[in-house]
Design a protein around this motif. Sequence first.
Motif, PDB file in Angstrom:
ATOM      1  N   THR A   1       3.276   5.928  -9.895  1.00 29.37           N
ATOM      2  CA  THR A   1       4.220   6.670 -11.051  1.00 29.37           C
ATOM      3  C   THR A   1       3.300   7.426 -11.945  1.00 29.37           C
ATOM      4  OG1 THR A   1       4.134   4.410 -12.326  1.00 29.37           O
ATOM      5  CG2 THR A   1       6.092   5.124 -10.753  1.00 29.37           C
ATOM      6  N   SER A   2       3.339   8.205 -12.701  1.00 28.82           N
ATOM      7  CA  SER A   2       2.574   8.838 -13.676  1.00 28.82           C
ATOM      8  C   SER A   2       3.085   8.374 -14.967  1.00 28.82           C
ATOM      9  CB  SER A   2       2.960  10.426 -13.524  1.00 28.82           C
ATOM     10  OG  SER A   2       4.280  10.681 -13.802  1.00 28.82           O
ATOM     11  N   TYR A   3       3.736   7.565 -15.407  1.00 35.18           N
ATOM     12  CA  TYR A   3       3.880   7.155 -16.755  1.00 35.18           C
ATOM     13  C   TYR A   3       3.417   5.911 -16.967  1.00 35.18           C
ATOM     14  CZ  TYR A   3       7.772   4.731 -14.461  1.00 35.18           C
ATOM     15  OH  TYR A   3       8.640   3.961 -13.269  1.00 35.18           O
ATOM     16  N   GLY A   4       2.671   5.228 -16.115  1.00 34.50           N
ATOM     17  CA  GLY A   4       2.126   3.783 -16.575  1.00 34.50           C
ATOM     18  C   GLY A   4       0.473   4.186 -16.492  1.00 34.50           C
ATOM     19  N   THR A   5       0.095   2.970 -17.142  1.00 39.13           N
ATOM     20  CA  THR A   5      -1.361   3.014 -17.334  1.00 39.13           C
ATOM     21  C   THR A   5      -2.160   2.348 -16.208  1.00 39.13           C
ATOM     22  OG1 THR A   5      -1.337   0.772 -18.343  1.00 39.13           O
ATOM     23  CG2 THR A   5      -1.431   2.648 -19.807  1.00 39.13           C
ATOM     24  N   MET A   6      -1.322   1.568 -15.415  1.00 40.45           N
ATOM     25  CA  MET A   6      -1.981   0.755 -13.952  1.00 40.45           C
ATOM     26  C   MET A   6      -0.824   1.445 -12.881  1.00 40.45           C
ATOM     27  SD  MET A   6      -2.769  -3.045 -14.912  1.00 40.45           S
ATOM     28  CE  MET A   6      -0.866  -3.406 -15.340  1.00 40.45           C
ATOM     29  N   GLN A   7      -1.693   1.152 -11.658  1.00 45.68           N
ATOM     30  CA  GLN A   7      -0.777   1.680 -10.397  1.00 45.68           C
ATOM     31  C   GLN A   7       0.405   0.720 -10.425  1.00 45.68           C
ATOM     32  OE1 GLN A   7      -3.421   1.528  -7.418  1.00 45.68           O
ATOM     33  NE2 GLN A   7      -4.376   3.640  -7.507  1.00 45.68           N
ATOM     34  N   SER A   8       1.356   1.101  -9.723  1.00 41.92           N
ATOM     35  CA  SER A   8       2.478   0.270  -9.634  1.00 41.92           C
ATOM     36  C   SER A   8       2.427  -1.070  -8.620  1.00 41.92           C
ATOM     37  CB  SER A   8       3.697   1.083  -9.210  1.00 41.92           C
ATOM     38  OG  SER A   8       4.086   2.122  -9.959  1.00 41.92           O
ATOM     39  N   SER A   9       1.076  -0.757  -7.810  1.00 44.38           N
ATOM     40  CA  SER A   9       1.005  -1.960  -6.807  1.00 44.38           C
ATOM     41  C   SER A   9       0.144  -3.032  -7.292  1.00 44.38           C
ATOM     42  CB  SER A   9       0.266  -1.050  -5.496  1.00 44.38           C
ATOM     43  OG  SER A   9      -0.896  -0.321  -5.941  1.00 44.38           O
ATOM     44  N   VAL A  10      -0.363  -2.937  -8.582  1.00 50.77           N
ATOM     45  CA  VAL A  10      -1.410  -3.814  -9.067  1.00 50.77           C
ATOM     46  C   VAL A  10      -0.907  -5.235  -9.088  1.00 50.77           C
ATOM     47  CG1 VAL A  10      -2.801  -4.524 -11.083  1.00 50.77           C
ATOM     48  CG2 VAL A  10      -2.670  -2.266 -10.354  1.00 50.77           C
ATOM     49  N   TRP A  11       0.328  -5.301  -9.501  1.00 48.24           N
ATOM     50  CA  TRP A  11       0.772  -6.806  -9.719  1.00 48.24           C
ATOM     51  C   TRP A  11       1.176  -7.377  -8.440  1.00 48.24           C
ATOM     52  CZ3 TRP A  11      -0.649  -9.849 -13.201  1.00 48.24           C
ATOM     53  CH2 TRP A  11      -0.910  -9.128 -14.487  1.00 48.24           C
ATOM     54  N   PRO A  12       1.973  -6.524  -7.422  1.00 46.45           N
ATOM     55  CA  PRO A  12       2.200  -7.190  -6.190  1.00 46.45           C
ATOM     56  C   PRO A  12       1.302  -7.482  -5.418  1.00 46.45           C
ATOM     57  CG  PRO A  12       3.749  -5.234  -6.715  1.00 46.45           C
ATOM     58  CD  PRO A  12       2.718  -5.275  -7.824  1.00 46.45           C
ATOM     59  N   GLN A  13       0.120  -6.449  -5.492  1.00 43.35           N
ATOM     60  CA  GLN A  13      -1.099  -7.028  -4.611  1.00 43.35           C
ATOM     61  C   GLN A  13      -1.876  -7.928  -5.303  1.00 43.35           C
ATOM     62  OE1 GLN A  13      -3.169  -3.264  -4.445  1.00 43.35           O
ATOM     63  NE2 GLN A  13      -1.954  -2.639  -2.840  1.00 43.35           N
ATOM     64  N   ALA A  14      -1.875  -8.247  -6.648  1.00 42.59           N
ATOM     65  CA  ALA A  14      -2.527  -9.510  -7.298  1.00 42.59           C
ATOM     66  C   ALA A  14      -1.825 -10.958  -6.774  1.00 42.59           C
ATOM     67  CB  ALA A  14      -2.634  -9.329  -8.873  1.00 42.59           C
ATOM     68  N   VAL A  15      -0.597 -10.934  -6.747  1.00 44.02           N
ATOM     69  CA  VAL A  15       0.315 -12.085  -6.513  1.00 44.02           C
ATOM     70  C   VAL A  15       0.119 -12.262  -4.920  1.00 44.02           C
ATOM     71  CG1 VAL A  15       2.456 -12.820  -6.126  1.00 44.02           C
ATOM     72  CG2 VAL A  15       1.863 -11.758  -8.371  1.00 44.02           C
ATOM     73  N   LEU A  16       0.281 -11.222  -4.142  1.00 41.31           N
ATOM     74  CA  LEU A  16      -0.119 -11.668  -2.741  1.00 41.31           C
ATOM     75  C   LEU A  16      -1.524 -11.945  -2.342  1.00 41.31           C
ATOM     76  CD1 LEU A  16       1.834  -8.514  -1.313  1.00 41.31           C
ATOM     77  CD2 LEU A  16       2.384 -10.715  -0.851  1.00 41.31           C
ATOM     78  N   GLY A  17      -2.436 -11.431  -3.250  1.00 39.92           N
ATOM     79  CA  GLY A  17      -3.909 -11.908  -3.057  1.00 39.92           C
ATOM     80  C   GLY A  17      -3.975 -13.356  -3.308  1.00 39.92           C
ATOM     81  N   ILE A  18      -3.385 -14.080  -4.271  1.00 40.48           N
ATOM     82  CA  ILE A  18      -3.286 -15.130  -4.633  1.00 40.48           C
ATOM     83  C   ILE A  18      -2.644 -16.115  -3.772  1.00 40.48           C
ATOM     84  CG2 ILE A  18      -2.624 -16.928  -6.336  1.00 40.48           C
ATOM     85  CD1 ILE A  18      -3.023 -14.943  -8.553  1.00 40.48           C
ATOM     86  N   LEU A  19      -1.292 -15.659  -3.226  1.00 44.98           N
ATOM     87  CA  LEU A  19      -0.696 -16.270  -2.297  1.00 44.98           C
ATOM     88  C   LEU A  19      -1.590 -16.373  -0.924  1.00 44.98           C
ATOM     89  CD1 LEU A  19       2.086 -17.568  -1.566  1.00 44.98           C
ATOM     90  CD2 LEU A  19       2.790 -15.299  -0.759  1.00 44.98           C
ATOM     91  N   THR A  20      -2.291 -15.452  -0.870  1.00 49.02           N
ATOM     92  CA  THR A  20      -3.097 -15.263   0.594  1.00 49.02           C
ATOM     93  C   THR A  20      -4.191 -16.407   0.694  1.00 49.02           C
ATOM     94  OG1 THR A  20      -2.553 -13.209   0.896  1.00 49.02           O
ATOM     95  CG2 THR A  20      -4.266 -13.930   2.085  1.00 49.02           C
ATOM     96  N   VAL A  21      -4.950 -16.608  -0.611  1.00 48.49           N
ATOM     97  CA  VAL A  21      -5.781 -17.592  -0.854  1.00 48.49           C
ATOM     98  C   VAL A  21      -5.009 -19.015  -0.858  1.00 48.49           C
ATOM     99  CG1 VAL A  21      -7.210 -18.629  -2.541  1.00 48.49           C
ATOM    100  CG2 VAL A  21      -7.390 -16.087  -2.331  1.00 48.49           C
TER     101      VAL A  21
ATOM    102  N   LEU B   1       0.841  -1.163  -0.031  1.00 44.55           N
ATOM    103  CA  LEU B   1       0.151  -0.146   0.064  1.00 44.55           C
ATOM    104  C   LEU B   1       0.906   1.350  -0.045  1.00 44.55           C
ATOM    105  CD1 LEU B   1      -2.662  -1.327   2.535  1.00 44.55           C
ATOM    106  CD2 LEU B   1      -3.002  -1.281   0.200  1.00 44.55           C
ATOM    107  N   GLU B   2       2.285   1.063   0.448  1.00 46.40           N
ATOM    108  CA  GLU B   2       3.208   2.300   0.455  1.00 46.40           C
ATOM    109  C   GLU B   2       3.855   2.336  -0.858  1.00 46.40           C
ATOM    110  OE1 GLU B   2       3.317   4.226   3.228  1.00 46.40           O
ATOM    111  OE2 GLU B   2       1.734   3.006   4.055  1.00 46.40           O
TER     112      GLU B   2
END
Length: 161
Positions: free
Chosen positions: A31-51, A26-27
């Motif tokens: 970045t302003s140059y991407g189309t997605m937030q920088s935290s999307v992929w780490p949170q997606a992987v962590l969500g799957i790992l949590t499940v 969450l910290e």
Amino acid sequence: MARLNRDTLVSLLLLVFCGVMISASLEIEDTSYGTMQSSVWPQAVLGILTVFCLAMFGQSVLKPAVAKPESSAASGGIGRYRNAITVYILFFLFLVTMPYLGMLLGGVGFVFLALTLLGEPELKRVPLHLAIAVGMVGLMWTIFTFGLGVLLPDGELLQLN
């Protein structure tokens, strides 16, 4: 209260780890140059790992492990680490042959040999191991090459680029 078994303890530690990492994600600076937030992929992987950790915890609580008597050959010595040593040797051979075979052929060989040497030693499983190796490594190679635009090593035997 029943004693905690090893799977329950490991799953609880992994859940704590996932919680700390999700909190840290969450910290991540936006970045302003991407189309997605920088935290999307780490949170997606962590969500799957949590499940998966929750599933492991649920299974360890609902079905406690039954102690199996170990055979005398596997209970001590180097035989206990046979699978890990086999994978390390295969990975070393994969790295040594990378300049000649490339990522695609070397990856297929590594996965095929790992499945064949670590799985059930039956001749009827060899075609299945080959199909899994070709399919999965081919899929990963396609994703990296065409989807992500990553140039993977070709090797001398197979020039794809």
